[in-house]
Scaffold this motif. Structure first.
Motif, PDB file in Angstrom:
ATOM      1  N   LEU A  21      -9.477  92.641   9.992  1.00  0.00           N
ATOM      2  CA  LEU A  21      -9.916  91.757  10.768  1.00  0.00           C
ATOM      3  C   LEU A  21     -11.624  91.594  10.489  1.00  0.00           C
ATOM      4  O   LEU A  21     -12.025  89.756  10.328  1.00  0.00           O
ATOM      5  CB  LEU A  21      -9.296  92.828  11.629  1.00  0.00           C
ATOM      6  CG  LEU A  21      -9.932  91.458  12.830  1.00  0.00           C
ATOM      7  CD1 LEU A  21     -10.017  90.457  13.094  1.00  0.00           C
ATOM      8  CD2 LEU A  21      -9.412  92.300  14.684  1.00  0.00           C
ATOM      9  N   ILE A  22     -11.897  92.824  10.590  1.00  0.00           N
ATOM     10  CA  ILE A  22     -13.822  92.563  10.513  1.00  0.00           C
ATOM     11  C   ILE A  22     -14.479  91.617   9.198  1.00  0.00           C
ATOM     12  O   ILE A  22     -15.286  90.672   8.757  1.00  0.00           O
ATOM     13  CB  ILE A  22     -14.242  93.781  10.124  1.00  0.00           C
ATOM     14  CG1 ILE A  22     -14.056  94.644  11.572  1.00  0.00           C
ATOM     15  CG2 ILE A  22     -16.071  93.435   9.595  1.00  0.00           C
ATOM     16  CD1 ILE A  22     -14.124  96.001  11.851  1.00  0.00           C
ATOM     17  N   ALA A  23     -13.047  91.818   8.435  1.00  0.00           N
ATOM     18  CA  ALA A  23     -13.913  91.320   6.535  1.00  0.00           C
ATOM     19  C   ALA A  23     -13.519  89.847   6.722  1.00  0.00           C
ATOM     20  O   ALA A  23     -13.581  88.776   6.699  1.00  0.00           O
ATOM     21  CB  ALA A  23     -13.011  92.039   5.566  1.00  0.00           C
TER      22      ALA A  23
ATOM     23  N   VAL B 150     -18.022  84.518   5.190  1.00  0.00           N
ATOM     24  CA  VAL B 150     -18.623  82.912   4.790  1.00  0.00           C
ATOM     25  C   VAL B 150     -18.283  82.590   4.100  1.00  0.00           C
ATOM     26  O   VAL B 150     -18.979  82.908   2.759  1.00  0.00           O
ATOM     27  CB  VAL B 150     -20.857  83.828   4.636  1.00  0.00           C
ATOM     28  CG1 VAL B 150     -21.158  82.343   4.386  1.00  0.00           C
ATOM     29  CG2 VAL B 150     -20.975  84.841   5.906  1.00  0.00           C
ATOM     30  N   GLN B 151     -18.242  81.054   4.186  1.00  0.00           N
ATOM     31  CA  GLN B 151     -17.623  80.045   3.691  1.00  0.00           C
ATOM     32  C   GLN B 151     -19.178  79.252   2.776  1.00  0.00           C
ATOM     33  O   GLN B 151     -19.917  79.036   3.932  1.00  0.00           O
ATOM     34  CB  GLN B 151     -17.125  79.202   3.168  1.00  0.00           C
ATOM     35  CG  GLN B 151     -16.670  80.238   3.870  1.00  0.00           C
ATOM     36  CD  GLN B 151     -14.395  78.723   4.253  1.00  0.00           C
ATOM     37  OE1 GLN B 151     -14.299  77.753   4.230  1.00  0.00           O
ATOM     38  NE2 GLN B 151     -13.368  79.522   4.356  1.00  0.00           N
TER      39      GLN B 151
END
Length: 73
Positions: A25-27, A32-33
């Motif tokens: 969930l944190i990942a 970031v894209q």
């Protein structure tokens, strides 16, 4: 000569599953894209349309697909 070993133990308990879910969930929250510049996007659209024009005579289906991808932007 050296050797490195990594020992992992598969812990499939309840708390291990919760910890794995929290890590995922944190990942996902902090993923970031990369930003795509407008110029790069326009160049890609131009390039796809150019390829479509070049392949129109010998492969009209391919040309149609390339134009479709270009229209998706």
């Amino acid at each position: 000569m050296s050797a490195t070993t990594l020992n992992t133990f598969a812990d499939t308990g309840y708390f291990a599953n919760i910890a794995n879910a929290a890590r995922q969930l944190i990942a996902a929250l902090f993923a970031v894209q990369p930003a795509v510049s407008q110029r790069n996007k326009e160049e890609t659209i131009w390039w796809l349309n150019r390829l479509a024009a070049d392949s129109e005579l010998h492969s009209p289906n391919l040309a149609a697909e390339l134009r479709y991808f270009a229209s998706r932007g």
